[in-house]
Structure formats: structure tokens, C-alpha cells
Design an enzyme around this catalytic site. Structure first.
Site, PDB file in Angstrom:
ATOM      1  N   HIS A  43       0.848  -1.199   0.000  1.00  0.00           N
ATOM      2  CA  HIS A  43       0.000   0.000   0.000  1.00  0.00           C
ATOM      3  C   HIS A  43       0.877   1.240   0.000  1.00  0.00           C
ATOM      4  O   HIS A  43       2.081   1.159   0.254  1.00  0.00           O
ATOM      5  CB  HIS A  43      -0.868   0.005   1.264  1.00  0.00           C
ATOM      6  CG  HIS A  43      -0.032   0.210   2.492  1.00  0.00           C
ATOM      7  ND1 HIS A  43       0.625  -0.830   3.116  1.00  0.00           N
ATOM      8  CD2 HIS A  43       0.307   1.333   3.167  1.00  0.00           C
ATOM      9  CE1 HIS A  43       1.332  -0.348   4.133  1.00  0.00           C
ATOM     10  NE2 HIS A  43       1.148   0.963   4.192  1.00  0.00           N
ATOM     11  N   HIS A 124       5.707   6.598  -0.520  1.00  0.00           N
ATOM     12  CA  HIS A 124       6.578   5.417  -0.590  1.00  0.00           C
ATOM     13  C   HIS A 124       5.728   4.165  -0.450  1.00  0.00           C
ATOM     14  O   HIS A 124       4.644   4.222   0.149  1.00  0.00           O
ATOM     15  CB  HIS A 124       7.617   5.455   0.529  1.00  0.00           C
ATOM     16  CG  HIS A 124       7.033   5.258   1.894  1.00  0.00           C
ATOM     17  ND1 HIS A 124       6.351   6.259   2.567  1.00  0.00           N
ATOM     18  CD2 HIS A 124       6.982   4.174   2.706  1.00  0.00           C
ATOM     19  CE1 HIS A 124       5.940   5.801   3.739  1.00  0.00           C
ATOM     20  NE2 HIS A 124       6.297   4.527   3.843  1.00  0.00           N
TER      21      HIS A 124
END
Ligand code: 3AM
Length: 172
Positions: A43, A124
Site C-alpha cells: 500500500h 513510498h
């Protein structure tokens, strides 16, 4: 009323991209040690909320539903080492104004309901946690068109975690 828990807003890649990034995580793990993130847990965190009680979850869901949302594309270009938490992450080379704006809008929307940790948004995707050594790793750019964002619950399962989706909102 929504159940409580340790919650965060995130973008979830489509299953084929999760699988691709999951394979990349395992490949990196062979070179660097540590713990590879499972494909279904891959995710991009937009905003970590922390431990919420049910009443807060309902307010947070309503706040998210009321936001103006646009779909946006990104490229995950390279692998980066974050020495503090010893993470290996896939990151974009370019700034992501739409994701940054969505993260900021979510932060504003829940202000007053949730006490947020001060950590600023940094796009990220974590591939490895508790990396042991910095082996040679690289990736080919991966394109991703984000079409929804989710409210996820993080639950410990043994030494790992499982994420489950509480709600999702399309970015149109
Ligand atoms: O895997 P990433 O880094 O995208 O780092 C945690 C993880 O994101 C982050 O929330 C995601 C789900 O656990 N997180 C955990 N504790 C946090 C904190 N106190 C946190 N982010 C900010 N502050």
C-alpha cells in the site's frame, strides 16, 4: 457504528501491481534480509491516524466522503533505503501533487477529531521491513493509476500484520 482499531488512509494498488511489487519485495529480501511485505499488504500510506474509538471512525469516514477527489497517475521509479526504521521502499522520482494534496486534505478533514502524529507525507511503498544489510537492488519503473483511496485497519497476526479495508472512496 464502525469498529475501532489502528487505522490509516492509503492507496491500494490493483492486485496485479500488488503481486508485481510483492515479487520485487521477495527478490529484495533475498539480497537484504529482513521481512518482505506480503502482496496483499502492499500500500501507499496517505495518512496514519493511530488508534481510534468507534465514534471517531464514523466522523473520519464522513470527512473522507466529503472530500473532492481526482484520479491521478504515478510512476514508482526506484528503490530507496530508509535507515531509521530500516525500510526498503519503492518511491516515485517525481513529486506527486495530487497524492500530497489528498493527504493534506485528509489531515485537515480529521483535525479536531483525531490527534495526528506529526510525520509529514512522503510517498513510498514499503517492500522490506527490518532490513539486515544493504544489498544491491534496483527496479524497473512501474506505472500506477490511482482510482480510489481506502481506510484500512491494521491488526497484528503473530509477528506480522493484516490490513483490512473498512471503507473506500473513488477518485473520479
Ligand atoms: O508501511 P508504511 O510505512 O507505508 O509506517 C507505518 C505504515 O506505513 C505507518 O502506518 C502504516 C500502517 O501501519 N505508521 C505506523 N505508525 C505510525 C506513526 N506513529 C505511522 N505513521 C506515522 N506515525
Amino acid at each position: 457504528m464502525s469498529a475501532a482499531g489502528r487505522l490509516f488512509f492509503a492507496l491500494l494498488p490493483p492486485p496485479d501491481l500488488q503481486a508485481e511489487l510483492g515479487r520485487l519485495a521477495v527478490w529484495c529480501q533475498r539480497r537484504c534480509g529482513g521481512f518482505a511485505v506480503a502482496p496483499e499488504n502492499i500500500h501507499l500510506t496517505l495518512l496514519f491516524l493511530g488508534e481510534l474509538v468507534p465514534g471517531q471512525v464514523d466522523v473520519v469516514r464522513r470527512a473522507a466522503a466529503g472530500l473532492r477527489r481526482e484520479s491521478f497517475g504515478m510512476n514508482l521509479d526506484r528503490i530507496e533505503f530508509w535507515p531509521g526504521p530500516r525500510l526498503l521502499c519503492a518511491v516515485p522520482d517525481q513529486p506527486l501533487p495530487a497524492a500530497t494534496a489528498l493527504s493534506a486534505a485528509l489531515r485537515d478533514a480529521v483535525r479536531g477529531v483525531v490527534t495526528l502524529p506529526p510525520r509529514p507525507f512522503a510517498a513510498h511503498i514499503t517492500l522490506l521491513r527490518r532490513l539486515r544489510r544493504l544489498g544491491e537492488v534496483s527496479m524497473l519503473p512501474l506505472a500506477w493509476s490511482a482510482t480510489e483511496f481506502c481506510l484500512l485497519r491494521s491488526q497484528p497476526v503473530g509477528r506480522d500484520v493484516r490490513y483490512s479495508s473498512i471503507d473506500a472512496w473513488p477518485c473520479a
